[in-house]
Design a protein around this motif. Structure first.
Motif, PDB file in Angstrom:
ATOM      1  N   VAL A 115      51.737 -57.027  18.830  1.00  0.00           N
ATOM      2  CA  VAL A 115      50.564 -57.897  18.910  1.00  0.00           C
ATOM      3  C   VAL A 115      49.889 -57.770  20.276  1.00  0.00           C
ATOM      4  CG1 VAL A 115      49.854 -60.324  18.973  1.00  0.00           C
ATOM      5  CG2 VAL A 115      51.320 -59.515  17.136  1.00  0.00           C
ATOM      6  N   LEU A 116      50.677 -57.743  21.339  1.00  0.00           N
ATOM      7  CA  LEU A 116      50.114 -57.635  22.682  1.00  0.00           C
ATOM      8  C   LEU A 116      49.494 -56.265  22.943  1.00  0.00           C
ATOM      9  CD1 LEU A 116      52.793 -59.530  24.783  1.00  0.00           C
ATOM     10  CD2 LEU A 116      50.525 -60.332  24.109  1.00  0.00           C
ATOM     11  N   ILE A 117      50.205 -55.209  22.577  1.00  0.00           N
ATOM     12  CA  ILE A 117      49.694 -53.851  22.809  1.00  0.00           C
ATOM     13  C   ILE A 117      48.388 -53.629  22.058  1.00  0.00           C
ATOM     14  CG2 ILE A 117      50.137 -51.404  22.363  1.00  0.00           C
ATOM     15  CD1 ILE A 117      53.114 -52.018  23.032  1.00  0.00           C
ATOM     16  N   LEU A 118      48.334 -54.075  20.794  1.00  0.00           N
ATOM     17  CA  LEU A 118      47.103 -53.886  20.009  1.00  0.00           C
ATOM     18  C   LEU A 118      45.926 -54.639  20.617  1.00  0.00           C
ATOM     19  CD1 LEU A 118      48.406 -54.060  16.341  1.00  0.00           C
ATOM     20  CD2 LEU A 118      47.560 -52.059  17.573  1.00  0.00           C
ATOM     21  N   GLY A 119      46.214 -55.714  21.327  1.00  0.00           N
ATOM     22  CA  GLY A 119      45.147 -56.479  21.947  1.00  0.00           C
ATOM     23  C   GLY A 119      44.549 -55.819  23.171  1.00  0.00           C
ATOM     24  N   PHE A 120      45.238 -54.831  23.732  1.00  0.00           N
ATOM     25  CA  PHE A 120      44.754 -54.185  24.951  1.00  0.00           C
ATOM     26  C   PHE A 120      44.265 -52.756  24.736  1.00  0.00           C
ATOM     27  CE2 PHE A 120      47.526 -57.517  26.700  1.00  0.00           C
ATOM     28  CZ  PHE A 120      46.596 -58.161  27.491  1.00  0.00           C
ATOM     29  N   VAL A 121      44.644 -52.131  23.636  1.00  0.00           N
ATOM     30  CA  VAL A 121      44.203 -50.756  23.365  1.00  0.00           C
ATOM     31  C   VAL A 121      42.723 -50.783  22.986  1.00  0.00           C
ATOM     32  CG1 VAL A 121      44.499 -48.761  21.849  1.00  0.00           C
ATOM     33  CG2 VAL A 121      46.492 -50.054  22.600  1.00  0.00           C
ATOM     34  N   PRO A 122      41.902 -49.961  23.625  1.00  0.00           N
ATOM     35  CA  PRO A 122      40.469 -49.958  23.305  1.00  0.00           C
ATOM     36  C   PRO A 122      40.198 -49.452  21.886  1.00  0.00           C
ATOM     37  CG  PRO A 122      40.948 -48.469  25.151  1.00  0.00           C
ATOM     38  CD  PRO A 122      42.236 -49.051  24.699  1.00  0.00           C
ATOM     39  N   SER A 123      39.073 -49.881  21.350  1.00  0.00           N
ATOM     40  CA  SER A 123      38.653 -49.450  20.016  1.00  0.00           C
ATOM     41  C   SER A 123      38.294 -47.975  20.022  1.00  0.00           C
ATOM     42  CB  SER A 123      37.418 -50.245  19.574  1.00  0.00           C
ATOM     43  OG  SER A 123      37.704 -51.604  19.510  1.00  0.00           O
ATOM     44  N   GLN A 124      38.453 -47.355  18.868  1.00  0.00           N
ATOM     45  CA  GLN A 124      38.029 -45.963  18.717  1.00  0.00           C
ATOM     46  C   GLN A 124      36.500 -45.948  18.662  1.00  0.00           C
ATOM     47  OE1 GLN A 124      39.128 -44.043  14.998  1.00  0.00           O
ATOM     48  NE2 GLN A 124      39.689 -42.209  16.130  1.00  0.00           N
ATOM     49  N   GLN A 125      35.890 -45.121  19.470  1.00  0.00           N
ATOM     50  CA  GLN A 125      34.434 -45.054  19.523  1.00  0.00           C
ATOM     51  C   GLN A 125      33.895 -44.359  18.281  1.00  0.00           C
ATOM     52  OE1 GLN A 125      32.578 -46.567  21.934  1.00  0.00           O
ATOM     53  NE2 GLN A 125      34.571 -47.356  22.540  1.00  0.00           N
ATOM     54  N   GLY A 126      32.802 -44.883  17.775  1.00  0.00           N
ATOM     55  CA  GLY A 126      32.159 -44.284  16.615  1.00  0.00           C
ATOM     56  C   GLY A 126      32.879 -44.599  15.325  1.00  0.00           C
TER      57      GLY A 126
END
Length: 142
Positions: A115-126
């Motif tokens: 839950v924590l890691i997913l909250g900090f990983v940036p979104s995939q662009q495009g």
């Protein structure tokens, strides 16, 4: 990328955000919904502890105490768990990995890390195969 028989929905509503595992969700709504879930859980636990007898020690607290205090608590926690799972699935898809990775939230200790890691990983662009952009999803043309 989506196939020709799909169209983008870039303005999904709150029902989609809370209930649907389909699509992508960005970090900001992810954290906001998680905080809302944690606040509701905190209130429910506070209400539950308020119903416990004062002479009951913390070691004697059991699941029976929890269920008998309010029969709606298990339903509330089931609904909150579904909301969290749908949110984590959409977050996984937003960073470009399969939603099946979200099943890690059912593994003790790993659940907090995921839950924590997913909250900090940036979104995939495009666009990716799950949606054209963050906070969106593909839907079939009718």
């Amino acid at each position: 990328m989506a196939s020709d028989n799909n169209e983008a929905n870039i303005t999904p509503g709150l029902l989609w955000l809370f209930a649907s595992p389909i699509g992508r969700v960005a970090r900001e709504p992810y954290w906001l919904v998680l905080f809302l879930i944690w606040i509701v859980i905190g209130i429910a636990i506070n209400l539950w502890f308020g119903t416990l007898p004062e002479d009951l020690s913390i070691e004697d607290v059991s699941l029976d105490n929890f269920v008998s205090s309010n029969p709606l608590f298990p339903i509330l926690f089931f609904v909150l768990q579904w909301i969290e799972l749908a949110l984590v699935i959409k977050r996984c898809q937003d960073i470009g990995i399969t939603g099946f990775t979200a099943l890690l939230i059912f593994v003790p200790v790993l659940n907090i890390l995921v839950v924590l890691i997913l909250g900090f990983v940036p979104s995939q662009q495009g666009p990716n195969r799950f949606g054209p952009q963050s906070n969106s999803y593909y839907r079939r043309k009718t």
